[in-house]
Design a protein around this motif. Structure first.
Motif, short mmCIF file in Angstrom:
data_model
loop_
_atom_site.label_atom_id
_atom_site.label_comp_id
_atom_site.label_asym_id
_atom_site.label_seq_id
_atom_site.Cartn_x
_atom_site.Cartn_y
_atom_site.Cartn_z
N ASP A 179 0.83 -1.21 0.00
CA ASP A 179 0.00 0.00 0.00
C ASP A 179 0.86 1.26 0.00
O ASP A 179 0.55 2.23 -0.70
N ALA A 180 1.95 1.25 0.76
CA ALA A 180 2.84 2.41 0.80
C ALA A 180 3.48 2.64 -0.57
O ALA A 180 3.59 3.79 -1.03
N VAL A 181 3.88 1.57 -1.23
CA VAL A 181 4.48 1.69 -2.57
C VAL A 181 3.44 2.21 -3.57
O VAL A 181 3.73 3.11 -4.37
N LEU A 200 2.71 3.01 -9.77
CA LEU A 200 2.53 1.58 -10.00
C LEU A 200 1.11 1.14 -9.67
O LEU A 200 0.46 1.72 -8.81
N ALA A 201 0.66 0.10 -10.34
CA ALA A 201 -0.63 -0.52 -10.05
C ALA A 201 -0.38 -1.80 -9.26
O ALA A 201 0.73 -2.35 -9.28
N GLU A 234 10.39 -2.75 -7.85
CA GLU A 234 10.12 -2.27 -9.20
C GLU A 234 10.76 -0.91 -9.47
O GLU A 234 10.12 0.02 -9.98
N GLY A 235 12.03 -0.77 -9.10
CA GLY A 235 12.79 0.44 -9.39
C GLY A 235 12.63 1.56 -8.38
O GLY A 235 13.16 2.65 -8.57
N HIS A 236 11.94 1.31 -7.28
CA HIS A 236 11.74 2.31 -6.24
C HIS A 236 12.37 1.81 -4.94
O HIS A 236 12.15 0.65 -4.56
N ASP A 237 13.15 2.66 -4.28
CA ASP A 237 13.75 2.28 -3.01
C ASP A 237 12.72 2.41 -1.89
O ASP A 237 12.09 3.47 -1.73
N ALA A 252 8.13 3.05 10.38
CA ALA A 252 7.95 4.05 9.32
C ALA A 252 8.41 3.47 7.99
O ALA A 252 9.42 2.75 7.92
N ILE A 253 7.66 3.78 6.94
CA ILE A 253 7.99 3.32 5.59
C ILE A 253 8.14 4.55 4.70
O ILE A 253 7.24 5.40 4.67
N SER A 254 9.25 4.62 3.99
CA SER A 254 9.39 5.69 2.99
C SER A 254 9.69 5.04 1.65
O SER A 254 10.37 4.03 1.57
N VAL A 255 9.13 5.64 0.61
CA VAL A 255 9.28 5.14 -0.75
C VAL A 255 9.69 6.31 -1.62
O VAL A 255 9.02 7.35 -1.60
#
Length: 92
Positions: free
Chosen positions: A34-36, A42-43, A76-79, A87-90
């Motif tokens: 969900d965070a991504v 992205l889907a 998929e190319g995102h850190d 905590a989640i960061s994208v």
């Protein structure tokens, strides 16, 4: 937060500070996906299962055991970075 075996669980940062809202752990795979999706274009079909990107032991060391301060992995190319406090960061 996590289980000792199998699925890793973590808390979703839904509650606002000072709120008495009940928060329950959810599978890390759902929370991270969900965070991504929120941070990128992205889907859901573009994202594979979480274990494609990171192993559960590394994730558990951060969100469960707290033996690791943070973890960064590519989706998929995102850190994606997860810290011991959940905590989640994208990078978008």
């Amino acid at each position: 937060m996590s289980s000792n075996e199998g699925t890793v669980y973590m808390l979703r940062n839904r509650a606002t500070e000072g709120s008495d809202d009940w928060v329950s752990p959810e599978p890390a795979e759902d929370v991270i996906a969900d965070a991504v999706l929120e941070a990128t274009d992205l889907a859901a079909d573009d994202i594979d299962r979480l274990d494609t990107y990171v192993d559960s032991e590394s994730l558990r060391a951060v969100v469960g055991e707290g033996t690791t301060e943070s973890l960064t992995f590519a989706v998929e190319g995102h850190d994606v970075t997860i810290t011991a406090d959940g905590a989640i960061s994208v990078d978008g």
